[in-house]
Write a protein that holds these residues in place. Structure first.
Motif, PDB file in Angstrom:
ATOM      1  N   UNK A 104      48.092  25.042  28.681  1.00  0.00           N
ATOM      2  CA  UNK A 104      47.981  26.373  29.282  1.00  0.00           C
ATOM      3  C   UNK A 104      46.923  27.152  28.501  1.00  0.00           C
ATOM      4  N   UNK A 105      45.936  27.696  29.202  1.00  0.00           N
ATOM      5  CA  UNK A 105      44.857  28.396  28.498  1.00  0.00           C
ATOM      6  C   UNK A 105      44.783  29.882  28.840  1.00  0.00           C
ATOM      7  N   UNK A 106      45.430  30.272  29.942  1.00  0.00           N
ATOM      8  CA  UNK A 106      45.400  31.719  30.266  1.00  0.00           C
ATOM      9  C   UNK A 106      46.489  32.029  31.284  1.00  0.00           C
ATOM     10  N   UNK A 107      47.011  33.222  31.208  1.00  0.00           N
ATOM     11  CA  UNK A 107      47.966  33.722  32.216  1.00  0.00           C
ATOM     12  C   UNK A 107      47.572  35.160  32.508  1.00  0.00           C
ATOM     13  N   UNK A 108      47.469  35.511  33.785  1.00  0.00           N
ATOM     14  CA  UNK A 108      47.142  36.905  34.113  1.00  0.00           C
ATOM     15  C   UNK A 108      47.911  37.310  35.359  1.00  0.00           C
ATOM     16  N   UNK A 109      48.087  38.590  35.510  1.00  0.00           N
ATOM     17  CA  UNK A 109      48.764  39.131  36.700  1.00  0.00           C
ATOM     18  C   UNK A 109      48.006  40.351  37.145  1.00  0.00           C
ATOM     19  N   UNK A 110      47.678  40.402  38.431  1.00  0.00           N
ATOM     20  CA  UNK A 110      47.029  41.595  38.984  1.00  0.00           C
ATOM     21  C   UNK A 110      47.503  41.780  40.422  1.00  0.00           C
ATOM     22  N   UNK A 111      46.828  42.649  41.156  1.00  0.00           N
ATOM     23  CA  UNK A 111      47.287  42.986  42.518  1.00  0.00           C
ATOM     24  C   UNK A 111      47.222  41.775  43.447  1.00  0.00           C
ATOM     25  N   UNK A 112      46.419  40.764  43.063  1.00  0.00           N
ATOM     26  CA  UNK A 112      46.294  39.588  43.941  1.00  0.00           C
ATOM     27  C   UNK A 112      47.303  38.495  43.626  1.00  0.00           C
ATOM     28  N   UNK A 113      47.948  38.612  42.478  1.00  0.00           N
ATOM     29  CA  UNK A 113      48.922  37.567  42.176  1.00  0.00           C
ATOM     30  C   UNK A 113      49.004  37.248  40.699  1.00  0.00           C
ATOM     31  N   UNK A 114      49.758  36.216  40.424  1.00  0.00           N
ATOM     32  CA  UNK A 114      49.929  35.724  39.048  1.00  0.00           C
ATOM     33  C   UNK A 114      49.102  34.448  38.938  1.00  0.00           C
ATOM     34  N   UNK A 115      48.200  34.400  37.980  1.00  0.00           N
ATOM     35  CA  UNK A 115      47.330  33.228  37.834  1.00  0.00           C
ATOM     36  C   UNK A 115      47.583  32.530  36.507  1.00  0.00           C
ATOM     37  N   UNK A 116      47.813  31.233  36.598  1.00  0.00           N
ATOM     38  CA  UNK A 116      47.997  30.384  35.415  1.00  0.00           C
ATOM     39  C   UNK A 116      46.800  29.449  35.354  1.00  0.00           C
TER      40      UNK A 116
END
Ligand code: TA6
Length: 294
Positions: A104-116
């Motif tokens: 796992x190198x990054x996790x982000x959450x914004x208005x478009x969704x949760x990205x792993x």
């Protein structure tokens, strides 16, 4: 419940947990985007369920969950070859990426969704290809496989996002979007066949590699009252597969009575659609899976 994985803070919608076989997985639960599970093993998406909906991906109840076996269902990543490769001389089937723990190198959450985001560790003997994989759990399920040639020579590879879709009964579904396209029938001769019928229907084992198509495909499932769309970019092949009864029976990790409940619509670059990268060159293949009533 751990909130950090290797220094990466996990948002409240993402939890790290241990699944069957003690395999580590990331669970996503979001009120707008639904729930999903992604194992570090193979960076394997095993489930996505939109809010208030039914699971969109199929997962065998007989699947292995072992570090030396592929998970049966969800979205296996076939890389850097498909099946046994163009010359059918490569092992393991569908390449090594789905058998290896990704980082796992990054996790982000914004208005478009949760990205792993995940990175495939490169082992001795691998092709000099750096693979990263992004999974976005949003209004749709988005997956993107990015491959970079880190070597000094041009490298050719195959890839497929081998998506298993959950359907009410494969004998009642229709696959739209490939009319007029040509396909290699893996159960037939070597010459491409033209898809004459408007839609694909299933009455026996079906294993087709559609060539030179960038079309979005719709699985119309009246029994489930839904239509599942698989749109794509950076892909010239679409593979359509159902094993039917005999082949399902022959697979230990596939229940004898499970085959009516799934159909694979795979986003791919395989055989004549294989990708060749110059040193330093990068290629991205994406798939976007969404569900509508219908
Ligand atoms: O994509 C269809 C296919 O190539 C079939 O021929 C069948 O082998 C399927 O993939 C599953 O392969 P696996 O190695 O996961 O059992």
């Amino acid at each position: 419940m751990r909130r950090v994985l290797r220094g990466i803070d996990l948002p409240a919608s993402v939890r790290l947990e241990t699944g069957p076989g003690d395999l580590l997985r990331l669970g996503v639960d979001h009120e707008r985007f639904g729930s999903a599970e992604v194992y570090l093993h193979g960076a394997h998406v095993t489930g996505w369920t939109p809010p208030g909906g039914a699971p969109v991906l199929w997962l065998s109840a007989q699947s292995h969950f072992r570090s030396d076996a592929a998970i049966r269902g969800g979205i296996p990543i076939c890389f850097p070859w498909f099946g046994g490769g163009p010359a059918d001389d490569q092992k393991p089937s569908h390449g090594y990426a789905r058998l290896r723990d990704w980082r796992l190198v990054a996790v982000s959450e914004d208005a478009d969704g949760v990205t792993l985001a995940f990175a495939l560790p490169v082992d001795d003997g691998d092709l000099p290809l750096e693979a990263t994989y992004r999974v976005t759990v949003g209004e749709a399920l988005g997956v993107a496989l990015e491959v970079r040639n880190a070597g000094e020579e041009a490298v050719a590879f195959e890839e497929a996002l081998h998506t298993y879709l959950a359907v009410s009964d494969v004998r009642q579904v229709a696959v739209e979007g490939l009319d007029g396209a040509r396909y290699l029938d893996r159960l037939g001769g070597p010459e491409p066949v033209v898809q004459e019928e408007d839609v694909i229907r299933f009455a026996a084992e079906t294993d087709r590699i559609y060539v030179e198509t960038d079309a979005a495909v719709v699985v119309s499932d009246p029994g489930a009252g839904r239509r599942i769309t698989v749109a794509k970019s950076g892909s010239s092949n679409t593979v359509v597969w159902n094993p039917w009864a005999d082949k399902a029976h022959a697979m230990a990790d596939f229940g004898d009575d499970e085959w009516p409940g799934m159909v694979c619509v795979e986003t791919a670059n395989v055989r004549t659609g294989a990708i060749t990268l110059a040193p330093g060159e990068t290629h991205v293949m994406t798939a976007r899976i969404e569900v509508a009533a219908g």
